[in-house]
Scaffold this motif. Structure first.
Motif, mmCIF file in Angstrom:
data_model
loop_
_atom_site.group_PDB
_atom_site.id
_atom_site.type_symbol
_atom_site.label_atom_id
_atom_site.label_comp_id
_atom_site.label_asym_id
_atom_site.label_seq_id
_atom_site.Cartn_x
_atom_site.Cartn_y
_atom_site.Cartn_z
ATOM 1 N N MET A 146 0.861 -1.190 0.000
ATOM 2 C CA MET A 146 0.000 0.000 0.000
ATOM 3 C C MET A 146 0.895 1.236 0.000
ATOM 4 O O MET A 146 1.292 1.735 1.054
ATOM 5 N N PRO A 147 1.276 1.724 -1.184
ATOM 6 C CA PRO A 147 2.199 2.859 -1.226
ATOM 7 C C PRO A 147 1.517 4.185 -0.908
ATOM 8 O O PRO A 147 0.426 4.478 -1.396
ATOM 9 N N VAL A 148 2.147 4.960 -0.039
ATOM 10 C CA VAL A 148 1.776 6.363 0.173
ATOM 11 C C VAL A 148 2.892 7.154 -0.499
ATOM 12 O O VAL A 148 3.870 7.543 0.128
ATOM 13 N N SER A 149 2.739 7.336 -1.785
ATOM 14 C CA SER A 149 3.847 7.747 -2.633
ATOM 15 C C SER A 149 4.124 9.238 -2.583
ATOM 16 O O SER A 149 3.210 10.051 -2.405
ATOM 17 N N SER A 150 5.389 9.578 -2.774
ATOM 18 C CA SER A 150 5.762 10.944 -3.101
ATOM 19 C C SER A 150 5.573 11.088 -4.616
ATOM 20 O O SER A 150 5.443 10.089 -5.327
ATOM 21 N N PRO A 151 5.529 12.320 -5.130
ATOM 22 C CA PRO A 151 5.361 12.476 -6.583
ATOM 23 C C PRO A 151 6.413 11.720 -7.390
ATOM 24 O O PRO A 151 6.093 11.150 -8.440
ATOM 25 N N PHE A 152 7.647 11.695 -6.907
ATOM 26 C CA PHE A 152 8.700 11.041 -7.680
ATOM 27 C C PHE A 152 8.614 9.524 -7.585
ATOM 28 O O PHE A 152 8.847 8.819 -8.573
ATOM 29 N N SER A 153 8.295 9.005 -6.412
ATOM 30 C CA SER A 153 8.329 7.551 -6.217
ATOM 31 C C SER A 153 7.097 6.830 -6.740
ATOM 32 O O SER A 153 7.069 5.610 -6.786
#
Length: 603
Positions: A146-153
């Motif tokens: 369950m990714p809580v992503s940054s814009p880059f990642s």
């Protein structure tokens, strides 16, 4: 004998990089003092919450039939803490990760976090990042990502576990924890069957063998991320692939705003000249198609004087964000008379599972669920006076567009599974219309509106892992005692924004000015009277709407899980400010919601 005079060779030039670094170090040192000085205030806030008669515990679920072990990314951010708590209250285990720079993430102190680990920075090596995710995933026997992503990642997170969906999932390699090798989405052929368990195997090792056949990534595919995360590509996808109306459709309830894509300064100047010659009253705002914390609030519009446009293009290039083929920009039709709304949603098989909408403005970081209670649910006994019919209509217009978006996806057989958020601009020219400005394939911080006291946070966690629901989950305003009286925000953001009433901040500003003045007289730094604490000034209508009608409630604080509140307001900023103090890198502010120092060439 008089002291020798200081020559140009013995002092720093006032506009030199060393002088600039000293200035940024001074601000970092002032912020370090500020963070330390607020410790008694933070402790007082915690005490007040525990003594409050409205203090209530969150609702924990009975252990589900299948307890998942979920790998959650983005540990430095407040929204990763919300996701971790939601999954914990839904009965699942959470393994939280963040890049090595943010080992100090306050969320690692949470009761909701079963284990914490650091991984490589994808900005330095995407392959190393994916390998580290794989290592942690196997080490702790995770079965869900369950990714809580940054814009880059976001795109790298989309690659993880791809090709390992339930029907194709093979048993993971039983690798030694110190191996350091990992499997990316293109290397599943290297997977081999885990050998039979022995009596000496750990519980984690046995569990990972039992549940690997149900491993899944709760994030969009990489190709979908590329479309959603690019404002221009999203516009083309909605208008050309899905057939959604454009803003020129007068009979529509809203539409996609016209967009132009640039890969060079010359293309920007050409459009500017065309708009000038056409004599149009329309304005087009320039936006970086990538995440750009330095210029996202500039709102530089075309057409404009050619000299001004050229100077702006030179400025963004000097800042390292110039228009190029690798860093394209966009010009989007600008709506200067409208109300901004933000929406967050969870989609499963292109169906809406969860939705919330809130009044929004640039970096104001305050949230209350907007809109009327859905039919068939309990209506609050008394609605807050701030929920006027116009806001209800704006929220309804946003929801209507989202429903149309999901319906078009299903009609075109476009399967989308993931978390995403939109920024809308709502107009009221006889009829309320909602225009999507952008879409981001990521979790939004406004998920904080799903509170713990009435079980909303637990239901949020259930929706994330895909528990079947009869209706779209929205915040239950009727059963939350504070839903109609409080807004969700961040303690530090509110504190540092109130410079007119904070004696502590005034004293620190005076101290910083005194030290800066001494350095200026010695020729060690350039002059300037820029504010030290560059935080929200809450001067726009949307920001003041919250403070006029609601009281503050901290999003990080949880009566059952108080340590992250201290970790995110003390440990995390202290360590990160210390890093800036040592590096002298150019920076603008500390974002207490995202949990990072916003700095030049930063993440």
């Amino acid at each position: 004998m008089p002291p020798p005079s200081l020559s140009a060779s013995t002092v720093l030039k006032m506009d030199s990089p060393a002088a600039s670094a000293l200035s940024h170090r001074l601000r970092a040192a002032t912020h370090l003092l500020a963070v330390l000085s607020t410790t008694p205030l933070l402790l007082s806030y915690i005490l007040r919450q525990y003594l409050s008669p409205k203090a209530s515990a969150g609702v924990l679920a009975t252990p589900p039939a299948r307890q998942r072990t979920v790998l959650v990314t983005g540990g430095k951010m407040a929204k990763s803490l919300f996701v971790a708590r939601a999954l914990w209250r839904a009965g699942h285990r959470v393994v939280l990760v963040e890049t090595e720079q943010y080992w100090c993430s306050g969320s690692r102190l949470s009761r909701a976090v079963w284990a914490f680990a650091t991984v490589a920075d994808p900005r330095k090596s995407g392959a190393a990042y994916l390998a580290d995710l794989q290592r942690v995933f196997e080490q702790y026997g995770c079965d869900t990502f369950m990714p809580v992503s940054s814009p880059f990642s976001a795109r790298y997170d989309a690659m993880f576990l791809r090709g390992k969906q339930p029907q194709e999932m093979q048993v993971l390699n039983d690798k030694d924890e110190n191996d350091g090798s990992g499997v990316s989405s293109s290397s599943t052929d290297e997977d081999s069957t885990i050998q039979r368990s022995t009596d000496k195997e750990s519980t984690v090792t046995r569990e990972k063998k039992e549940c690997v056949r149900d491993c899944r990534n709760l994030h969009f595919a990489a190709s979908v991320c590329d479309i959603l995360d690019d404002k221009h590509s999203f516009w083309k996808y909605c208008t050309e692939t899905l057939g959604l109306p454009s803003s020129s459709s007068q009979d529509s309830d809203g539409g996609m705003l016209p967009s132009h894509r640039f890969i060079s300064d010359e293309e920007v100047l050409v459009l500017n000249k065309q708009l000038q010659e056409a004599g149009t009253k329309d304005k087009y705002v320039l936006k970086n198609l990538g995440y750009d914390p330095l210029h996202r609030l500039d709102l530089f519009c075309l057409p404009a004087d050619g000299v001004k446009v050229t100077k702006y293009l030179e400025k963004i290039r000097a800042d390292g964000n110039g228009v190029s083929e690798h860093e394209p920009w966009q010009a989007q039709l600008f709506i200067d008379k409208g109300v901004e709304m933000s929406c967050f949603a969870v989609l499963r098989d292109s169906s809406l599972e969860l939705f919330t909408c809130a009044l929004s403005s640039a970096s104001q970081l305050r949230y209350v669920h907007a809109g009327r209670t859905p039919e068939g649910t309990t209506t609050p006994a008394k609605r807050n006076a701030g929920h006027v019919p116009l806001i209800d209509a704006q929220a309804a217009a946003c929801r209507k567009w989202v429903d149309a978006f999901c319906a078009a996806l299903r009609e075109k057989d476009e399967r989308l599974d993931g978390q995403l958020c939109w920024d809308f601009m709502c107009t009221n020219d006889g009829a309320v219309r909602a225009f999507p400005l952008e879409c981001n394939p990521r979790v939004h911080s406004q998920c904080a509106v799903f509170g713990a006291a009435n079980g909303d946070q637990r239901r949020f966690g259930e929706a994330l892992v895909g528990s079947a629901r009869d209706a779209v989950l929205v915040p239950d305003m009727a059963t939350d005692a504070e839903a109609e009286t409080h807004f969700w925000g961040w303690w530090a953001n509110e504190f540092y924004s109130r410079q007119d009433t904070s004696l502590l901040l005034r004293l620190l500003e005076m101290l910083h000015s005194f030290v800066s003045g001494v350095c200026f007289l010695l020729g060690l730094s350039h002059g300037g009277n820029a504010r030290v604490f560059r935080y929200t000034q809450a001067c726009d209508e949307n920001a003041t709407w919250y403070t006029s009608h609601f009281s503050f409630k901290d999003s990080d604080f949880d009566a059952e899980d108080p340590l992250p509140f201290l970790g995110r307001n003390l440990l995390q900023p202290l360590v990160l400010f210390w890093g800036v103090l040592l590096s002298g890198n150019e920076w603008t502010k500390y974002d207490f919601c995202i949990g990072k120092v916003v700095q030049k060439n930063g993440d």
